[in-house]
Design an enzyme around this catalytic site. Structure first.
Site, PDB file in Angstrom:
ATOM      1  N   GLU A 318       0.836  -1.194   0.000  1.00  0.00           N
ATOM      2  CA  GLU A 318       0.000   0.000   0.000  1.00  0.00           C
ATOM      3  C   GLU A 318       0.876   1.251   0.000  1.00  0.00           C
ATOM      4  OE1 GLU A 318      -3.355  -0.596   2.946  1.00  0.00           O
ATOM      5  OE2 GLU A 318      -2.265  -2.490   3.184  1.00  0.00           O
ATOM      6  N   GLU A 327       6.704  -0.571   5.949  1.00  0.00           N
ATOM      7  CA  GLU A 327       5.276  -0.335   6.143  1.00  0.00           C
ATOM      8  C   GLU A 327       4.498  -0.483   4.843  1.00  0.00           C
ATOM      9  OE1 GLU A 327       1.991   0.970   8.650  1.00  0.00           O
ATOM     10  OE2 GLU A 327       3.996   0.240   9.045  1.00  0.00           O
TER      11      GLU A 327
END
Length: 511
Positions: A318, A327
């Site tokens: 993402e 992340e």
């Protein structure tokens, strides 16, 4: 009795080989579907892809986005939806729970197989007294509302970080945090026992490894283990040690019979430059191990022969997630649905789509031990560290502000639904450069595996930890192991199951 013939041994060997190949697909495996990206495909395309091209048969959402829930109708995929943290005080009332079920379940079920409702996400890590005191009442009221609405099969749970444990090493001595053990977890576990729902945890070996424990975190054969003097068990898998620590805490309260589900766990395929132990190879290695663990039925040392409903974090890389590089790179798939690496989840056995991205290439790296990790703070400026140590308080009369429902935009109500937004929560922080290198040789304790999960980032404006509903690696990945690489070759030979079955049957006919 006559000794077994060689034919019998041969038949057994062939059958064993056959079972080993199909084992990863014999039980359910799920994935967390986060939406913090501006390039992600529409939900309908995602649902169709998962149903038709992959072996994934359950999906966990971080909210109740209508487009996403509706997209899974008729797919045969079981869905977990998440009630926003801010909804919990209202869910603790009969009318509030009934209204939530009417708005978020009734319009879609049973066309969409909603299997479980997660009440918030890592609530104990928010340090919000109102949410914590309302959590178990909300779970009870929501279950009652589901039954009253004619949906008794839908389970209710809530995910926890491993920070709910005050003692985690060795696993046999583990216990829940003082104060919360009897006030929150005992009644919660009683609820799980009565309703047949699982106690859900988010274990992340990735956030507990350092330069000397990579093999242990990845559960590599021959890894140097961690001994539990209380049981005489030597753990060679950090994941199993984490689950057994949770089990011991539950058993200490008298609830060792309650099932455990893994709400999130995963390994990134990319991180900061020079970080050892992070590549597509390691990510594939961990997730292949995880799939086998979830499906194999071997359980853990303290829970033999158990299977665990397991959700890998995460479906996509993402690109809008803040924080460290990792992340944004926990995904099994790129936004174009190209596999980032071969986790063994594609129905066609393909290791990648036609032209995989460079990051998907699996290579064998050197076997030298990585340097110890360097601690980093990757949280947003508006966040602060907190612990879950405070004792429960009287229920606060004032409920937190309600979080508005999210639109079916790329970034759904992750921020509202839970402290973890699209990513994991830290299971440990590796030592910084210059720290003692004793742990580089032998992992001496499980402290860094579990206990640092007690430290979370909490948004000072919302009272939520992380970025909302989805797990946030930003919180968990306060680490970046430095150079050297112990990447493993995760690729293996894929043989069509039909071919092995044919061979097995053929041999059986000739024996």
């Amino acid at each position: 009795m006559a000794p077994p013939s060689w034919q019998g041994h041969a038949a057994a060997a062939v059958l064993s080989a056959f079972l080993l190949v199909i084992a990863p697909y014999a039980a359910a495996i799920g994935v967390n579907y986060g939406t913090k990206g501006d390039n992600l495909p529409p939900p309908a395309k995602v649902a169709s892809f998962l149903a038709n091209r992959t072996r994934i048969d359950r999906v966990k959402l971080f909210d109740t986005n209508a487009d996403m829930v509706r997209a899974f109708a008729g797919t045969g995929i079981a869905l977990t939806v998440t009630a926003a943290n801010g909804d919990i005080p209202k869910l603790a009332t009969k009318d509030g729970a009934a209204a939530w079920v009417s708005a978020n379940v009734a319009p879609y079920y049973p066309a969409t197989d909603i299997s479980l409702v997660a009440v918030g996400n890592e609530i104990m890590a928010t340090a919000d007294k109102t949410l914590i005191n309302s959590l178990v009442p909300a779970m009870r009221a929501l279950k009652a509302a589901l039954v009253a609405a004619g949906f008794p099969k839908i389970r209710v749970s809530t995910p926890h970080s491993l920070g709910v444990l005050s003692v985690s090493e060795p696993p046999s001595a583990s216990r829940f945090r003082d104060g919360f053990d009897r006030a929150v977890f005992a009644p919660m576990l009683e609820f799980h026992r009565q309703t047949g729902s699982p106690f859900m945890v988010n274990p992340y070996p990735y956030f507990g490894y350092n330069g000397g424990t990579l093999a242990y975190a990845l559960a590599r054969p021959g890894a140097v283990g961690v001994a539990d003097p209380g049981t005489g068990i030597t753990y060679t898998s950090m994941f199993e040690a984490q689950l057994d620590a949770v089990f011991s805490a539950m058993k200490r309260l008298g609830f060792g019979d309650v099932e455990i589900a893994v709400g999130e766990t995963g390994w990134p395929s990319k991180a900061e430059d020079g970080q050892a132990g992070v590549s597509a190879a390691e990510a594939a290695e961990y997730n292949r191990y995880l799939i086998g663990e979830a499906a194999g039925g071997s359980g853990t040392p303290l829970m033999p022969k158990r299977t665990f409903e397991t959700y890998i974090f995460s479906l996509f890389n993402e690109n809008l997630k803040p924080g460290p590089v990792a992340e944004r790179n926990f995904g099994l798939f790129e936004a174009d649905l190209t596999p980032v690496y071969d986790a063994g989840l594609m129905k066609d056995g393909a290791k990648a789509a036609a032209e995989p991205a460079p990051a998907a290439t699996l290579t064998s790296a050197g076997s030298g031990a990585p340097e110890p990790a360097k601690a980093r703070n990757g949280g947003k400026a508006a966040k602060k560290h907190v612990t879950e140590a405070a004792a429960p308080a009287e229920t606060d009369a004032s409920a937190p502000a309600e979080t508005p429902a999210s639109a079916p935009a790329p970034s759904s109500s992750e921020d509202a639904a839970s402290p973890m937004a699209t990513g994991p929560s830290p299971s440990g922080v590796a030592p910084a450069e210059g720290d003692s290198t004793d742990d580089e040789k032998t992992p001496k304790s499980l402290t860094n595996v579990v206990m640092s999960n007690a430290f979370r980032f909490v948004d000072e404006t919302t009272g939520q930890d992380g970025d909302g509903a989805e797990g946030s690696t930003e919180k968990k990945a306060d680490t970046s192991p430095a150079p050297a690489g112990a990447a493993s070759a995760a690729a293996d030979i894929l043989v069509p199951i039909s071919s092995i079955l044919t061979a097995a049957l053929s041999l059986a006919l000739h024996i």
